[in-house]
Scaffold this active site. Structure first.
Site: not given
Ligand code: NAD
Length: 535
Positions: A161, A289, A255
């Site tokens: 994002n 988020c 996070e």
């Molecule tokens: P996602 O969980 O699908 O992916 C995040 C990252 O994790 C990617 O780089 C992905 O390749 C990696 N990943 C996927 N499977 C993995 C595994 N098994 N082991 C290690 N890495 C793995 O999330 P997304 O769709 O990219 O992002 C959206 C989400 O992020 C939303 O839920 C949002 O709320 C959250 N988010 C949270 C914050 C915060 O600070 N709390 C900030 C931004 C986004």
């Protein structure tokens, strides 16, 4: 609402061209979601490549730790200069892979610039040795020191994002702490992260920052090799990472997702609440988020608030601009995100909700109309599951008690906002919300204050980023050092061979230091117990 046009002036970035040129057999094509145009190709790195990169980072980390916070500050401030000098180009890259409006894209590099200033300048203070006071007079014979020593290699895994800011927000504190960093950006938006690594190399900094692109498997390989994992992303992936870290017995910080509530009280400035909540829910097309994802409004001001919110949302301009800022709201990151938003709206409409504006994909790229929903309740996914899109469901509540109860009726607990003219009331209600942050009469304010921790409660996360000194110390192992303050004897009282007299004196002195009242005394009791003659 302006119709999203095609991509004006959108060219392949130099990073995109470079990565496309060295595409490997396992590669990932990156597209601009606003236009569908391909903008680059990156490697889908294997687990072996990740392991090799971590071994390499370990070699350089020792020297990086040894130069200390002041030495690291020089490199971090050079990176800051580089980010400032390259801001426009970096915003081009962010825009090209995310479909954001220009203003949103400029936030990414600027956020990083601000954070570097904070941590580079304060790291020496935050990581300085501490000399805590001994807990007891007996312990005063020792000089006590707490030393902060970095985890050698920190793995940072990020979502899509904020393609540059999300990586930078955690990479910078980890580097400032003295760790080497392996960054695994989202496979949806990896080009900006590669730019960050390019900047690090261009300033000639030690090779303690590396980027490995790829999908979930590459991320899993990072978790298998590093010493600490900083993850930002969905709750589902966060849980898988926590499980993998538990297996390896390594620490992690998560996070995760959110479903942030906004509470509008009858005494609020309704204009400010409507403008603020529109921004909080629709900034970055709702893909934040800490987006406002649900709104609870006290009955006396419900109609006025809904009318003002709807009127304002209708004026927002949506589309994809270039360097010239023309739009407020951009595209969604991909089709999957568009489908989630559509399904939440469909579910709400099927259960009796109404849209006052928006409600549909625009038909261009992944754009989705900014949407205000009313007549919603907690049977609907738009009020209970993370939407991560441009929707603002608004619910009427009788009073503050109902508002707080509904706000807390969630598996998430990232942040919240309360809109009120009474600061004491806002403060009192904030302390009843189960969220890691509460902004009164504002949104996102906690995110721009690095002195505060940013972390989610419940299924929104474990641990926090930033929070002043803690933001660096989390990347450190705490080492306890003791050294004698006085000349030492050949033996300490406790050492062999045991003697009831010597030991009794030592134990009774410990007891005298720790206990209260008459229980402080009783030397003979202790001697008797030690000598096996206890009562
Ligand atoms: P996602 O969980 O699908 O992916 C995040 C990252 O994790 C990617 O780089 C992905 O390749 C990696 N990943 C996927 N499977 C993995 C595994 N098994 N082991 C290690 N890495 C793995 O999330 P997304 O769709 O990219 O992002 C959206 C989400 O992020 C939303 O839920 C949002 O709320 C959250 N988010 C949270 C914050 C915060 O600070 N709390 C900030 C931004 C986004």
């Amino acid at each position: 609402m302006t119709n999203p046009g095609p991509a004006p002036n959108q060219r392949k970035t130099s990073a995109a061209r470079k990565t496309a040129a060295k595409a490997t057999p396992r590669s990932i094509e990156i597209r601009n979601p606003a236009t569908g145009e391909p903008v680059g190709t990156v490697a889908d790195e294997s687990a072996d490549a990740v392991a090799a990169k971590v071994r390499e980072l370990r070699l350089y980390q020792t020297e990086w730790e040894a130069i200390g916070p002041e030495g690291r500050k020089r490199w971090l401030l050079k990176l800051q200069d580089w980010l400032i000098d390259n801001t426009d180009r970096l915003a081009d890259v962010v825009q090209s892979e995310s479909g954001k409006p220009r203003v949103d894209s400029l936030i990414d590099p600027t956020f990083a610039i601000d954070l570097i200033g904070y941590y580079a300048r304060r790291a020496a203070k935050f990581l300085a040795d501490e000399h805590p006071s001994p807990h007891s007079p007996l312990a005063r014979v020792k000089r006590l020191t707490t030393v902060y020593r970095p985890y050698p290699v920190v793995g940072v895994i990020t979502p899509w994002n904020f393609p540059l800011a999300m990586p930078a927000l955690d990479v910078i504190p980890a580097l400032a702490a003295g760790a080497a960093v392996l960054l695994k950006p989202s496979e949806v938006t990896p080009l900006s992260a590669l730019e960050l690594a390019r900047g690090w190399a261009e300033i000639g900094a030690p090779p303690v920052l590396a980027v490995m692109t790829g999908g979930g498997e590459t991320g899993a390989a990072v978790v298998e090799n590093v010493d600490y994992v900083q993850f930002t992303g969905s709750t589902r992936t966060g849980r898988a990472i926590a499980t993998a870290c538990a297996r390896r017995l390594i620490p992690y910080s998560l996070e995760l997702g959110g479903k942030d509530p906004a509470i509008v009280l009858a005494d609020a400035d309704i204009d400010r609440a409507a403008y603020g909540i529109a921004f909080g829910g629709l900034f970055n097309a709702g893909q934040v988020c800490i987006s406002v994802e649900r709104v609870y409004v006290e009955a006396p001001v419900y109609d006025e608030f809904v009318a003002k919110l709807t009127e304002h949302v209708r004026t927002l301009r949506q589309g994809f601009d270039g360097r010239e800022s023309r739009y407020d709201i951009g595209a969604l990151a991909n089709d999957a995100q568009k489908d989630i938003v559509a399904s939440h709206i469909e579910d709400a409409l099927a259960k009796g909700a109404r849209t006052l504006t928006g409600g549909r994909p625009t038909g261009t790229g992944t754009f989705f109309e900014p949407t205000v929903l009313v007549d919603v309740d907690h049977r609907m996914t738009c009020m209970t599951e993370e939407t991560f899109g441009p929707t603002l469901p608004v619910m009427r509540v009788a009073d503050e008690t109902e508002a707080v109860a509904l706000a807390n009726d969630s598996i998430y607990g990232l942040s919240a906002s309360i809109w009120t003219g009474d600061r004491a009331r806002g403060d009192r209600l904030a302390r009843q919300l189960n969220t890691g942050a509460v902004n009164i009469n504002d949104v996102f304010a906690n995110m721009f204050n690095f002195a505060l921790p940013m972390g989610g409660w419940q299924q929104s996360g474990i641990g926090a980023r930033w929070g002043g000194a803690e933001g660096l110390r989390k990347y450190c192992r705490k080492q306890a050092l003791t050294a004698p303050m006085l000349p030492t004897q050949q033996k300490e009282l406790f050492w062999f061979p045991y003697s009831t007299t010597k030991l009794g004196l030592a134990l009774s002195a410990m007891r005298a230091a720790g206990a209260r009242g008459m229980r402080r005394v009783g030397v003979l009791d202790v001697i008797n117990t030690v000598g096996g003659k206890g009562k």
